[in-house]
Design an enzyme around this catalytic site. Structure first.
Site, short mmCIF file in Angstrom:
data_model
loop_
_atom_site.label_atom_id
_atom_site.label_comp_id
_atom_site.label_asym_id
_atom_site.label_seq_id
_atom_site.Cartn_x
_atom_site.Cartn_y
_atom_site.Cartn_z
N ARG A 1 0.81 -1.22 0.00
CA ARG A 1 0.00 0.00 0.00
C ARG A 1 0.85 1.27 0.00
O ARG A 1 0.35 2.33 -0.40
CB ARG A 1 -1.02 -0.05 1.13
N GLU B 1 2.12 -7.43 13.18
CA GLU B 1 1.28 -7.70 14.32
C GLU B 1 0.60 -9.06 14.20
O GLU B 1 0.10 -9.60 15.17
CB GLU B 1 0.24 -6.58 14.54
#
Length: 180
Positions: free
Chosen positions: A67, A104
């Site tokens: 992104r 994460e």
């Protein structure tokens, strides 16, 4: 004007709980990209910050896979700079350098082509979001392996509760929006 631009961008960020795995609240930037005014505002806000912080002292914008690729070229164009790519491992031809990092919700590796930069060139790293900081830190390590100077890392969104900016050490960090 900057406040209204920031509000325009903020209104376009969506949240999806439990994506990509349970317990993760995903901040979706897709509506920012869908709306030309919001996307233009995001690029303008980031560019204005970088102009104030670094003037003409930036050589390249480095966009992070994937992104960050959406913001990197437009930001570079706005600033009159080139854009270099930092990709997931195995996606770039030719000799590369590699760094591992933790997300994460998993682990990954990033690469950059060995000839992407000359030693001493000044780079700003851009991505859509800073969470735990692993991707940005790995990007800074890669740029360090090429002896580039990382002036700053920037993103559209930051999740401060995950303390990602702490992983960047002395590298300055800027985000347009912060969500707990």
């Amino acid at each position: 004007m900057a406040d209204s631009e920031l509000q325009l961008v903020a209104r376009r960020i969506r949240s999806f709980p439990d994506f990509p795995i349970p317990g993760v609240l995903f901040r979706d930037i897709s509506p920012v990209l869908k709306d030309p005014d919001s996307f233009r505002a995001s690029i303008s806000l980031l560019a204005n910050h970088l102009k104030k912080a670094h003037g003409g002292g930036i050589d390249y914008i480095a966009g992070l896979d994937s992104r960050g690729f959406l913001f990197g070229p437009s930001l570079a164009q706005e600033l009159g700079l080139g854009c270099i790519l930092i990709r997931k491992r195995g996606k770039l031809p030719g000799p590369t350098v590699c760094a591992s990092y933790a997300l994460e919700y998993g682990k990954a590796e990033l690469e950059i082509q060995r000839d992407a930069l000359e030693p001493g060139q000044k780079v700003v790293v851009v991505d859509d979001l800073l969470a735990t900081g692993g991707t940005m830190r790995a990007a800074c390590e890669l740029l360090g392996q090429l002896q580039a100077q990382v002036l700053e890392c920037v993103s559209l969104v930051e999740l401060p509760s995950l303390k990602g900016r702490e992983k960047l050490g002395a590298v300055p960090f800027f985000s347009l929006l912060q969500y707990e």
